[in-house]
Design a protein around this motif. Structure first.
Motif, PDB file in Angstrom:
ATOM      1  N   ASN A   1      51.893  62.061  42.628  1.00 31.62           N
ATOM      2  CA  ASN A   1      53.132  61.294  42.727  1.00 31.62           C
ATOM      3  C   ASN A   1      53.789  61.102  41.363  1.00 31.62           C
ATOM      4  OD1 ASN A   1      53.033  60.998  45.494  1.00 31.62           O
ATOM      5  ND2 ASN A   1      51.913  59.065  45.391  1.00 31.62           N
ATOM      6  N   ILE A   2      53.027  61.116  40.286  1.00 29.64           N
ATOM      7  CA  ILE A   2      53.577  60.901  38.944  1.00 29.64           C
ATOM      8  C   ILE A   2      54.400  62.125  38.520  1.00 29.64           C
ATOM      9  CG2 ILE A   2      52.989  60.610  36.516  1.00 29.64           C
ATOM     10  CD1 ILE A   2      50.660  58.910  37.392  1.00 29.64           C
TER      11      ILE A   2
ATOM     12  N   HIS B   1      47.572  59.775  43.615  1.00 26.99           N
ATOM     13  CA  HIS B   1      48.379  59.114  42.589  1.00 26.99           C
ATOM     14  C   HIS B   1      48.858  60.083  41.498  1.00 26.99           C
ATOM     15  CE1 HIS B   1      50.008  55.944  40.155  1.00 26.99           C
ATOM     16  NE2 HIS B   1      49.239  56.317  39.127  1.00 26.99           N
ATOM     17  N   PRO B   2      48.007  60.942  40.947  1.00 26.55           N
ATOM     18  CA  PRO B   2      48.521  61.863  39.929  1.00 26.55           C
ATOM     19  C   PRO B   2      49.590  62.802  40.470  1.00 26.55           C
ATOM     20  CG  PRO B   2      46.140  61.770  39.826  1.00 26.55           C
ATOM     21  CD  PRO B   2      46.559  61.009  41.031  1.00 26.55           C
TER      22      PRO B   2
ATOM     23  N   VAL C   1      43.803  57.037  46.494  1.00 26.57           N
ATOM     24  CA  VAL C   1      44.619  56.582  45.374  1.00 26.57           C
ATOM     25  C   VAL C   1      44.337  57.432  44.145  1.00 26.57           C
ATOM     26  CG1 VAL C   1      44.967  54.672  43.762  1.00 26.57           C
ATOM     27  CG2 VAL C   1      44.949  54.237  46.210  1.00 26.57           C
ATOM     28  N   GLN C   2      43.070  57.747  43.883  1.00 30.29           N
ATOM     29  CA  GLN C   2      42.713  58.528  42.707  1.00 30.29           C
ATOM     30  C   GLN C   2      43.208  59.969  42.811  1.00 30.29           C
ATOM     31  OE1 GLN C   2      41.400  57.450  39.828  1.00 30.29           O
ATOM     32  NE2 GLN C   2      41.555  55.401  40.731  1.00 30.29           N
TER      33      GLN C   2
END
Length: 120
Positions: free
Chosen positions: A118-119, A115-116, A111-112
């Motif tokens: 995907n943004i 996640h960036p 996730v860490q």
């Protein structure tokens, strides 16, 4: 259905042990529980009347399982088998805890790190 087996068992015990059956408190408890349950069942089905539940007395049947485990512990091979099973269950629980911990750590890292991306 089980009541039939219990009645058959206690009948055989009565035939075999006769008066000595009631010298043992566990046999007396079994006899009482089975007798009360049998009478309740006969009344319930004969007169088609709802009789008060005696499920509290049925709990005493679980005492029979404790007696079985006590007798099982006397046989060396069965005792060894049960101890091995309990030991392997402990190892499996530890293994499952390790796997859950690793999956959780990798999920947090994913996730860490992902996640960036995907943004953007």
């Amino acid at each position: 259905v089980l009541l039939v087996f219990y009645v058959f068992e206690i009948s055989l015990k009565c035939y075999t042990y006769k008066v000595k059956l009631f010298l043992d408190s566990s046999n007396t408890l079994d006899f009482t529980v089975i007798l009360v349950d049998a009478v309740r069942t006969v009344i319930e089905y004969t007169f088609d009347v709802g009789v008060a539940s005696v499920s509290v007395l049925r709990v005493f049947r679980l005492v029979r399982l404790a007696r079985v485990f006590r007798h099982i512990q006397q046989v060396h091979e069965v005792k060894l088998l049960l101890n091995s099973f309990v030991g392997s269950m402990k190892a499996m629980v530890c293994g499952v805890c390790c796997i859950v911990t690793m999956v959780t750590v990798w999920a947090i890292l994913a996730v860490q790190l992902i996640h960036p991306i995907n943004i953007r």
